[in-house]
Design an enzyme around this catalytic site. Structure first.
Site, mmCIF file in Angstrom:
data_model
loop_
_atom_site.group_PDB
_atom_site.id
_atom_site.type_symbol
_atom_site.label_atom_id
_atom_site.label_comp_id
_atom_site.label_asym_id
_atom_site.label_seq_id
_atom_site.Cartn_x
_atom_site.Cartn_y
_atom_site.Cartn_z
ATOM 1 C CB SER A 104 -27.612 -41.396 -22.397
ATOM 2 O OG SER A 104 -28.011 -42.013 -21.194
ATOM 3 C CB CYS B 153 -27.102 -50.572 -23.723
ATOM 4 S SG CYS B 153 -26.757 -50.212 -22.001
ATOM 5 C CD GLU C 67 -22.091 -48.416 -20.856
ATOM 6 O OE1 GLU C 67 -21.197 -49.205 -21.190
ATOM 7 O OE2 GLU C 67 -22.363 -47.410 -21.519
ATOM 8 C CB CYS D 41 -27.595 -46.009 -24.315
ATOM 9 S SG CYS D 41 -28.390 -47.534 -23.872
ATOM 10 N NE ARG E 241 -28.932 -45.358 -17.553
ATOM 11 C CZ ARG E 241 -29.353 -46.595 -17.246
ATOM 12 N NH1 ARG E 241 -30.377 -47.123 -17.886
ATOM 13 N NH2 ARG E 241 -28.763 -47.289 -16.306
ATOM 14 C CB CYS F 165 -26.373 -45.466 -20.373
ATOM 15 S SG CYS F 165 -25.784 -46.856 -21.340
#
Ligand code: NFE
Ligand code: MG
Length: 572
Positions: free
Chosen positions: A507, A63, A15, A554, A484, A551
């Protein structure tokens, strides 16, 4: 000394917008690595001046992947500021929605974002479908399971379908990858099993997204959570809705046991040499904020499914307590003003884009001595940390958590693998699979807990509070885990309005650039030392970066049109 500068921009099957630059020596070993987000969004700034009760709905737009995670963290931060504890039904429903998200995210990640780093689809066409059935049985048997959807007819049909596309030159979603790279190690039959499960997982992920919407109203952005509780009273009251949710989770659990875990054993065994060498291990520092409240005390006191804590230097014999006041975000190498290193309550988001370095051979490189990413560099007690499913499993084992230890040791025993394999790219991928299996079991228990509580007559879903009183001068944080890794939102409120808002995201921890001391972030550290078989096809870089499940929306929660330059090696 000959060195080569490899640029991969954009990294795909993630992403957001991520660029990786790596310097490779004459033996094709990575000596330097740089992780950069080329995207800025600025949601933290948008939240200032808002009614804190609205923050969740806005913050969730950080997100669309970890759906509802930012929503929950934001609402928890406001609840913490207001001193509000939610009722049992609300706590269980939030666990169910987050739990379903973990299953969805981890299955989509393994099959649709990460599998093609292990599975060479083009080689699956050479497989013998009958031998593939025997192969699937072999890996499922390791954990006493039957293999998922494995018959000669199924595998032959999948093969025929994909062969047709290849002959027409229309590979579609499989169009671009490093097909044929020597870094692919699976046999044709194993590749066919991976391909078949990739297709099966497409259908399953749709069903799990639906499960989340049973209590959330919709997906990806649910809307049934409010400061003080949840609004889905009708669904809690109706046993058929809980049963509908449970049916989908049971199907997912079957897939996890019969496909996902066996496929991880298969890939892990074929890449065992790398795992044993610790390829992709990286920082060795693991942090979990802890999550999934198991009782109805405030979230910062509640017993958790995943305990909080910190493990340093891969040492499982010691685990340190987490203290949120030790978290800071350093912007020395990030495109923000100055070199602040501030706690999130006092954090700033003042963009200062300084661009790329002069073009060389038509290529502009990251200005790595100065600023080179929109991601900040979070630190815990002045240390770099890795977060995520593997960190949760490692902290759980180090803390002696019974359920996590059982799942991790069973996985390692069935696969005949030593604990040390966890500290690698393979280990990061295995940690996520182990967590997925554990999560399915926990969700099914929570379904029963919710049904029982409602049947006993408790239909309470919201805790009342006096807004004018509690929102006068308050601050709070929501700290828990996203798929994550550790996710925190910090909010300061004055006279009913938000005066400061900061989110430090999984992230952000993992994809961060170097810090003020020049120490690497988790992606960077995991790449250095890795040998790349063919720098023209840097599959090893993609595989390790993907193992974190990046991601970037994020991570920066902030788009820049400059700085997008031609890459030396470009992947789409
Ligand atoms: Ni955008 Fe997210 C998760 C959060 S990641 S996917 O998981 O928070 O950094
Ligand atoms: Mg932030």
């Amino acid at each position: 000394m000959m060195s080569k500068h490899v640029v991969i921009d954009p990294i795909t099957r993630i992403e957001g917008h991520l660029r990786i630059e790596a310097v490779i020596d004459e033996n094709n070993v990575i000596t330097e690595a740089y992780s950069s987000s080329t995207m800025f969004r600025g949601i933290e700034e948008i939240l200032k001046g808002r009614d804190p009760r609205d923050c969740g709905l806005l913050a969730m737009r950080i997100c669309g992947v970890c759906t509802g995670t930012h929503y929950q963290r934001s609402i928890e931060a406001v609840e913490h500021a207001f001193g509000v504890t939610i009722p049992k039904n609300a706590r269980i429903v939030r666990n169910l929605m987050q739990g379903a998200l973990y299953l969805h995210d981890h299955i989509v990640h393994f099959y649709h974002l990460h599998a093609l780093d292990w599975v060479d689809i083009t080689k699956a066409l050479e497989a013998d479908p009958k031998a593939a059935v025997a192969e699937a049985q072999k890996w499922a048997k390791l954990s006493g399971q039957r293999p998922w959807n494995a018959s000669e007819d199924v595998f032959a049909e999948v093969q025929a379908r994909v062969t047709k596309y290849v002959k027409q030159g229309r590979l579609g979603v499989f169009g671009n990858a490093y097909w044929g790279s020597k870094a692919y190690k699976l046999t044709p039959e194993q590749n066919l099993i991976g391909l078949s499960h990739y297709l099966d997982a497409l259908d399953l992920q749709r069903k799990i997204a639906k499960a989340q919407a049973i209590f959330g109203g919709k997906n990806p952005h649910p809307q049934s959570i409010v400061v003080g509780g949840v609004t889905c009273v009708q669904d809690i009251k109706n046993p058929a809705r809980i049963a509908e949710f449970k049916d989908i989770i049971q199907l997912a659990q079957k897939f996890i046991k019969q496909a996902y875990l066996p496929d991880v054993y298969m890939a892990g065994t074929m890449y065992a040499d790398e795992a044993l060498e610790g390829v992709g291990g990286g920082l060795g520092n693991y942090m979990s904020y802890g999550d999934f409240n198991l009782d109805d005390t405030p979230f910062y006191e509640a017993k958790k499914l995943f305990p909080s804590g910190i493990v340093l230097n891969k040492d499982l014999t010691k685990v340190f307590d987490l203290d949120q006041s030790k978290i800071t975000e350093d912007v020395t190498h990030s495109w923000y003003e100055g070199t602040d290193n501030l706690h999130p309550f006092n954090g700033k988001t003042n963009p200062n884009y300084t661009g790329f370095k002069e073009k060389k051979d038509g290529i502009a490189y990251l200005d790595v001595e100065k600023k080179y990413s929109w991601i900040k560099s979070p630190l815990y007690d002045d240390q770099r940390m890795e977060v995520g499913p593997l960190a949760r499993m490692i902290v759980g084992v180090a803390k002696g958590d019974e359920r996590i230890t059982k799942y991790v040791t069973t996985f390692l025993k069935n696969g005949n693998l030593p604990t040390s394999v966890l500290f690698s790219t393979v280990g990061r991928t295995a940690g996520r699979a182990i967590e997925t299996e554990l999560m399915a079991e926990a969700i099914l228990e929570w379904c029963d807990e919710l049904a029982k509580n409602a049947a006993a007559g408790d239909l309470s879903t919201w805790t009342e509070f006096d807004f004018d009183k509690v929102a006068k001068d308050a601050q709070g944080y929501g700290m828990a885990e996203a798929p994550r890794g550790g996710l925190g939102h910090w909010v300061k409120i004055k006279d009913g309005k938000v005066v400061n808002y900061q989110a430090v995201v999984p992230s952000t921890w993992n994809a961060a650039p170097k810090d003020y001391k020049g120490r690497m972030g988790a992606y960077e550290a995991s790449l250095v030392g890795t040998k790349v078989v063919d720098p023209d096809q840097p599959l090893e870089i993609i595989r390790t970066v993907h193992s974190f499940d990046p991601c970037i929306a994020c991570a920066v929660h902030i788009v820049d049109t400059k700085g997008k330059e031609l890459a030396v090696y470009k992947v789409d």
